[in-house]
Structure formats: structure tokens, C-alpha cells
Design a protein around this motif. Sequence first.
Motif, PDB file in Angstrom:
ATOM      1  N   THR A   1       0.846  -1.191   0.000  1.00 28.71           N
ATOM      2  CA  THR A   1       0.000   0.000   0.000  1.00 28.71           C
ATOM      3  C   THR A   1       0.881   1.240   0.000  1.00 28.71           C
ATOM      4  N   VAL A   2       0.585   2.166  -0.903  1.00 31.38           N
ATOM      5  CA  VAL A   2       1.374   3.398  -1.010  1.00 31.38           C
ATOM      6  C   VAL A   2       0.494   4.585  -0.609  1.00 31.38           C
ATOM      7  N   ASN A   3       0.885   5.263   0.462  1.00 30.71           N
ATOM      8  CA  ASN A   3       0.171   6.464   0.901  1.00 30.71           C
ATOM      9  C   ASN A   3       0.626   7.677   0.098  1.00 30.71           C
ATOM     10  N   TYR A   4      -0.314   8.570  -0.203  1.00 35.61           N
ATOM     11  CA  TYR A   4       0.043   9.815  -0.891  1.00 35.61           C
ATOM     12  C   TYR A   4      -0.960  10.902  -0.526  1.00 35.61           C
ATOM     13  N   PRO A   5      -0.540  12.177  -0.615  1.00 35.91           N
ATOM     14  CA  PRO A   5      -1.426  13.276  -0.220  1.00 35.91           C
ATOM     15  C   PRO A   5      -2.583  13.425  -1.201  1.00 35.91           C
ATOM     16  N   PRO A   6      -3.664  14.087  -0.764  1.00 33.55           N
ATOM     17  CA  PRO A   6      -4.843  14.179  -1.622  1.00 33.55           C
ATOM     18  C   PRO A   6      -4.680  15.141  -2.784  1.00 33.55           C
ATOM     19  N   SER A   7      -5.387  14.808  -3.844  1.00 39.04           N
ATOM     20  CA  SER A   7      -5.616  15.747  -4.941  1.00 39.04           C
ATOM     21  C   SER A   7      -7.122  15.797  -5.158  1.00 39.04           C
ATOM     22  N   VAL A   8      -7.617  16.905  -5.701  1.00 46.07           N
ATOM     23  CA  VAL A   8      -9.055  17.086  -5.839  1.00 46.07           C
ATOM     24  C   VAL A   8      -9.380  17.482  -7.275  1.00 46.07           C
TER      25      VAL A   8
ATOM     26  N   THR B   1     -16.151  26.332  -1.032  1.00 51.50           N
ATOM     27  CA  THR B   1     -14.840  25.668  -1.125  1.00 51.50           C
ATOM     28  C   THR B   1     -14.915  24.279  -0.496  1.00 51.50           C
ATOM     29  N   CYS B   2     -14.428  23.286  -1.261  1.00 53.18           N
ATOM     30  CA  CYS B   2     -14.305  21.912  -0.756  1.00 53.18           C
ATOM     31  C   CYS B   2     -12.836  21.664  -0.428  1.00 53.18           C
ATOM     32  N   VAL B   3     -12.557  21.288   0.809  1.00 49.80           N
ATOM     33  CA  VAL B   3     -11.190  21.003   1.268  1.00 49.80           C
ATOM     34  C   VAL B   3     -11.080  19.517   1.588  1.00 49.80           C
ATOM     35  N   VAL B   4     -10.032  18.852   1.044  1.00 47.95           N
ATOM     36  CA  VAL B   4      -9.793  17.423   1.309  1.00 47.95           C
ATOM     37  C   VAL B   4      -8.479  17.284   2.068  1.00 47.95           C
ATOM     38  N   ILE B   5      -8.480  16.427   3.110  1.00 49.84           N
ATOM     39  CA  ILE B   5      -7.340  16.357   4.029  1.00 49.84           C
ATOM     40  C   ILE B   5      -7.057  14.903   4.390  1.00 49.84           C
ATOM     41  N   ASN B   6      -5.784  14.501   4.368  1.00 52.30           N
ATOM     42  CA  ASN B   6      -5.328  13.285   5.056  1.00 52.30           C
ATOM     43  C   ASN B   6      -4.015  13.599   5.768  1.00 52.30           C
ATOM     44  N   LYS B   7      -3.386  12.591   6.341  1.00 49.50           N
ATOM     45  CA  LYS B   7      -2.215  12.846   7.185  1.00 49.50           C
ATOM     46  C   LYS B   7      -1.003  13.333   6.403  1.00 49.50           C
ATOM     47  N   LEU B   8      -1.058  13.255   5.068  1.00 52.27           N
ATOM     48  CA  LEU B   8       0.088  13.665   4.256  1.00 52.27           C
ATOM     49  C   LEU B   8      -0.083  15.040   3.617  1.00 52.27           C
ATOM     50  N   GLY B   9      -1.296  15.591   3.710  1.00 54.43           N
ATOM     51  CA  GLY B   9      -1.471  16.906   3.113  1.00 54.43           C
ATOM     52  C   GLY B   9      -2.929  17.244   2.878  1.00 54.43           C
ATOM     53  N   SER B  10      -3.156  18.303   2.067  1.00 47.71           N
ATOM     54  CA  SER B  10      -4.514  18.758   1.784  1.00 47.71           C
ATOM     55  C   SER B  10      -4.564  19.389   0.399  1.00 47.71           C
TER      56      SER B  10
END
Length: 350
Positions: A212-219, A288-297
Amino acid sequence: MKNPVYWVVLAGISIALIQQGLPVRSQGESQSDNKQMDNITIRQGETLFLSCSQGDFVTHTAWLNRSSILYAGEDKWSMDPRVSLVTLNQDEFTIKIEDVDLTDEGQYICAVQTSSRPRTTSVHIIVQVPPKIVNLSKDLVVNEGSNVTLMCLANGKPEPAIGWRMLSPSDDSLSSDSEVLEIPFISRYRAGVYECTASNDIAVDTQTVELTVNYPPSVSDGRDVGVTLGQRGVLQCEADAVPEADFEWYRDDRRIFNGFDGIEIEDAGAFSKLTFFNVSEADYGNYTCVVINKLGSANTSIILYEIIEPTSSTLLQGPGAVQDGNSGTSTVFTPTCLLLVVLLQLLLKF
């Protein structure tokens, strides 16, 4: 006739001399007959049959494994329950070993004592073992950009060949013909299931590792939505992230929560919806829609704008209507009226 104790000693001496490649002679110094059979190859778990011919004037006979006696005539000397007597007569002496294991590999000797001299028949047993993966990397969770090493170790005989491949999604370009698979600077597109294969002439063993590869969100870019006053309006937001992103909605700098002013927020995996059940004038504007995980937003903006439906009076007036800016009344000029005006002007000239 030699007694049993003497026979055991004789058999032991015969084995020792054969293993050293020396000629074996009986007590009377007459040379014995030593026969070497072709190697026998057997797979682990199968049943091994060992047989030798007897001949006339046999006084003693035994099957031996290295330095231990398995059977001396009908007497079983081995404590191994897998070893048993099959046939013992004037022509044949056969024993069997069930569920053969790697520890059974080695030299076996059938020793026969005749009235004149001893005779031995030896055979080397080779035990083949199917491959078994004994050490494998655990499932891994890494961040994008990390260096990844997958390890796979296996036992077997003959020694197994080991290889790696990306199983799901399938990618033939990512493989290895060794125990180690190196993936430098891993990207999100290398996440998936990897398969280790160990194979030899006997069988194949496979096991898998999930990476599994974690990566920051894109929207995704937001799509503006037009809604008529008093109607239902839905704003949608889509994110791509591992682990899954959390969604937050804002109007200007104010965060919107589920149930606020009759607004419903529904999150489902990679999607979030902001629903207005009865759009009012105050609802139009920028969201505005904001998406967040532990690696970024990441964020995107969506405009809710008004769609004005045409009125019935506008539809009746049609495209030739002229609106009076003060009274709000309309004067309609049709082609027939214009023709009458032209004719009237011509008549006045005469």
C-alpha cells in the motif's frame, strides 16, 4: 554357521569398508561380491521400496542404512514405524519406507551372507523436496517516494528458482529473477499485490505480499452549478488520496456542517455532496471543498449561481417587443402595422 552377534559385526565391517571404497573379504579372505546399483530418486512423502536378490545357500541377510541395521532377516531392528518388511524368500528380500523424508537420503546396503562368502548390494537414495517459501516480507504500507525492498526465501531440493512479479494490477515491467525485488522511489501506481514464486523440478510454491502506497490528496476541479430559486441544488467534490481523505466544506471563511441551515453533507469514499433542498437568495455564492489526510490537503472552489426562468409575459411579447423603461408597458410593432404606415404616407403626398 555364524551367530547373530557375529553377523552384526560382519555387516558393520562390510558397510565401513564399502564406504571407504575398500574390498570386502570374508573370514577366509575370499573376496566378496559388491554391486553398486543406480541411484534412486524419490519425492518427499512417497513410499520407497528397497529390494535385492537372495540366491542359493544364503545363511544371513540384512538391509542397512549407513551404520544402522533396518532388518536382519525377518527381525526388525529399526525403531522407525515407517519401515516394514515386504518380502523375504529364497529369491527376494524387500523392505519399504513410507512417507520418505530428507533424513532418509543416503546409502542403503543389502548384505547377504552365503555359505562361502558375503555379498553386498548398495544403492544411493536421493530425496527430492518440493519448494516451500519459508521467509516472506510482510504486507507493507509506505509513503510515496520511499525505497521498497521485498524479500522471499525458499527451501527445496533441487534448490528452487525464485522470482517476483507484480500480480495486481499486472505489470510485466516490474519483476525480478532473484530473492529480492527492489522498488526505488515508489509511486502510487506501484501499489498492489506482488507474487513470489519458488519452483523446482518437483512443484511450485507461491505467496503474495500487498503493498500500500500512501500519498497526499488531490481534488478534481469543481463544476459550477446553476439552480433556480426555490429548487434543489447539489455541489459535488471528488478526491484521490491514500489513506482516504476527510472532506470539509466552507462558505467564504466559515465552515459548513451537516444540517446547517437545512444543508445536508454526505461523504462516501472519494466523494462528498453538499445538498440544498430549497435554494434561497442567500445561498448563491462561492463554496470551497477542502480534502485532508495525514500527508497533506487540497481544495477546489464551486460557485452556486442563479438561473432566471423566463416569465409568461416575456414569452407572450416575443422577440419584437419593446419594453417601456418607465411604465413597464410594451408596444408591439408587427409587419402589418408598418405596411399601413407606409401606405398612409404615400396617400398624403397625393
